[in-house]
Scaffold this active site. Structure first.
Site, PDB file in Angstrom:
ATOM      1  N   ALA A  23      10.956   3.428   4.146  1.00 47.74           N
ATOM      2  CA  ALA A  23      12.113   3.557   3.126  1.00 47.74           C
ATOM      3  C   ALA A  23      12.270   2.916   1.982  1.00 47.74           C
ATOM      4  CB  ALA A  23      13.259   3.505   4.099  1.00 47.74           C
ATOM      5  N   LEU A  59       0.878  -1.115   0.047  1.00 49.88           N
ATOM      6  CA  LEU A  59      -0.172  -0.053  -0.041  1.00 49.88           C
ATOM      7  C   LEU A  59       0.895   1.100   0.114  1.00 49.88           C
ATOM      8  CD1 LEU A  59      -2.427   1.548   0.373  1.00 49.88           C
ATOM      9  CD2 LEU A  59      -2.510   1.082   2.711  1.00 49.88           C
ATOM     10  N   ASN A  60       2.034   1.318   0.961  1.00 48.12           N
ATOM     11  CA  ASN A  60       2.940   2.369   0.755  1.00 48.12           C
ATOM     12  C   ASN A  60       3.412   2.691  -0.524  1.00 48.12           C
ATOM     13  OD1 ASN A  60       2.452   2.323   3.640  1.00 48.12           O
ATOM     14  ND2 ASN A  60       4.417   1.203   3.998  1.00 48.12           N
ATOM     15  N   GLY A  80      20.557  -0.122   2.080  1.00 49.38           N
ATOM     16  CA  GLY A  80      20.569   0.766   3.252  1.00 49.38           C
ATOM     17  C   GLY A  80      21.402   2.355   2.892  1.00 49.38           C
ATOM     18  N   ASP A  85       9.755   0.892   0.484  1.00 53.91           N
ATOM     19  CA  ASP A  85       8.603   0.994  -0.047  1.00 53.91           C
ATOM     20  C   ASP A  85       8.424   2.344  -0.991  1.00 53.91           C
ATOM     21  OD1 ASP A  85       7.784  -1.213   1.583  1.00 53.91           O
ATOM     22  OD2 ASP A  85       6.828  -0.093   2.891  1.00 53.91           O
ATOM     23  N   TYR A 137       2.702  -6.346  15.770  1.00 52.93           N
ATOM     24  CA  TYR A 137       1.463  -6.789  15.150  1.00 52.93           C
ATOM     25  C   TYR A 137      -0.005  -7.492  15.542  1.00 52.93           C
ATOM     26  CZ  TYR A 137       4.779  -5.672  10.978  1.00 52.93           C
ATOM     27  OH  TYR A 137       5.813  -5.242  10.481  1.00 52.93           O
TER      28      TYR A 137
END
Length: 303
Positions: A259, A36-37, A230, A261, A105
Site C-alpha cells: 500500500a 522494488l515495488n 492509513g 510502496d 522472512y
C-alpha cells in the site's frame, strides 16, 4: 522544491522472492520488496521519457537469473545489479487476516546485504535525477555499508539528484530500536523528500499526530514531507507550507501489501512531472487504493 533535470530514477534496495496466498489457500511465487515495488509501479505510471533502474546485488543462481529477467521484462533497468558468488536472494511469505498482512522472512544469505559497494554506487548513481531508498535498504546492509551508501547519496545530491526516502520502520531488521531511529534520522538529513507512515512513526518516535511527524523530518532537512496515515487524513509539509489531504473513501481492502510502496510511486510520478502536493497525494492514494483491492505486492491494476 525543484524538480530534477535528469529523467532517471534509481531505486536502491533488496529484491526478494514473494510467496503470496491465493484465495484457496495455496501460495504463488513472485518477486517483490519495498523499493522494488515502488520502482515497478513507477515504471508503469511515469512517462516513457523517464527511465527507472534498480540497484541491488543478487546471487549467481537460477532464482537470481529469473529475477533479473523479471525486472528487465517490466522495463526496469538492470545494468547496475551485481551478481555475487555464494549468495542468493531473500524470501518472504505473506499471511493475511481480514486484509491485513504479516510476514515471515528468510534473508540471511541475501546478496543485497552487500549492495553498498562504493565504486558500483558511484557508477550507478551518476546522472540520476531521483535516488529512492528506504529504511529497509539501510537495515539489511552489512559492515560499513550504511556509511558507504550515505557517502554516495551526498555525492549524488550535490550533482543534482533528488533523494527520496521512505523510513519504512521495521524493528525486527535492526539490532535495537534506538539504532533504527538514529540511522533513519541520519538518512532523513540527506534527503529532499521523506515519505513516512504516521502509525509507524508514532510507535517508535512517539509522534502524537501527523503534524509532529512532518515537523520532525522537516527539521532534519527534508524540503517536502508527505505523511501517510492509513485510512486517515494525510499531511504534506513543503518548504513550511502545510497541506491536509483526505483519504480515498469506500476502499475495500483485500491485501494491504505494498500500500505504501504504491502510494509512493503514484505520488512521485505525479510530482516529478509537475503536479503540486495535493494532486500528487491524490495520485498516490488512488493508485494505492487499486493495489490493496488485489492480492500480492505487484498487481495488474492498469488495464
Amino acid at each position: 522544491m525543484m524538480r530534477p533535470k535528469m529523467q532517471r530514477m534509481v531505486a536502491i534496495g533488496e529484491a526478494m522472492v514473494e510467496m503470496a496466498p491465493l484465495a484457496g489457500g495455496a501460495y504463488q511465487m513472485g518477486f517483490a520488496g519495498d523499493t522494488l515495488n515502488t520502482a515497478w509501479y513507477a515504471r508503469r505510471v511515469l512517462p516513457e521519457g523517464w527511465s527507472v533502474e534498480y540497484f541491488t546485488a543478487l546471487g549467481q543462481d537460477g532464482v537470481s537469473d529469473r529475477m533479473v529477467g523479471f525486472l528487465g521484462a517490466a522495463g526496469i533497468g538492470v545494468g547496475h545489479i551485481a551478481r555475487l558468488p555464494g549468495r542468493t536472494v531473500g524470501l518472504y511469505m505473506i499471511e493475511l487476516r481480514d486484509g491485513e498482512r504479516s510476514f515471515a522472512y528468510w534473508r540471511g544469505q541475501s546478496a543485497a546485504r552487500l549492495l553498498a559497494d562504493a565504486g558500483r554506487l558511484a557508477r550507478g548513481l551518476d546522472g540520476a535525477g531521483v535516488v529512492y531508498l528506504s529504511g529497509i535498504t539501510l537495515a539489511i546492509l552489512e559492515g560499513d555499508g550504511r556509511d558507504v551508501l550515505f557517502a554516495a547519496l551526498r555525492v549524488a545530491r550535490a550533482a543534482g539528484a533528488v533523494v527520496v526516502f521512505d523510513p519504512n520502520l521495521r524493528p525486527r531488521l535492526w539490532d535495537d530500536t534506538a539504532t533504527m531511529c538514529d540511522v533513519v534520522m541520519q538518512a532523513a538529513a540527506l534527503s529532499d523528500i521523506v515519505l513516512p507512515s504516521h502509525e509507524d512513526e508514532a510507535a517508535f518516535f512517539g509522534d502524537v499526530d501527523v503534524a509532529a511527524t512532518a515537523a520532525r523530518y522537516a527539521k532534519a532537512g527534508a524540503g517536502l514531507v508527505v505523511v501517510k496515515n492509513g485510512g486517515g487524513e494525510m499531511m504534506t509539509l513543503e518548504d513550511g507550507v502545510v497541506g491536509l489531504h483526505a483519504p480515498e473513501v469506500g476502499v475495500a481492502v483485500v491485501d494491504s501489501t505494498a500500500a505504501g510502496d504504491s502510494f509512493n510511486a503514484g505520488f512521485l510520478s505525479a510530482w516529478l512531472v509537475g503536479g503540486d502536493a495535493a494532486a500528487s497525494v491524490r495520485a498516490g492514494a488512488q493508485l494505492a487504493a487499486r493495489v490493496i483491492g488485489q492480492r500480492g505486492a505487484l498487481c495488474e491494476v492498469f488495464e
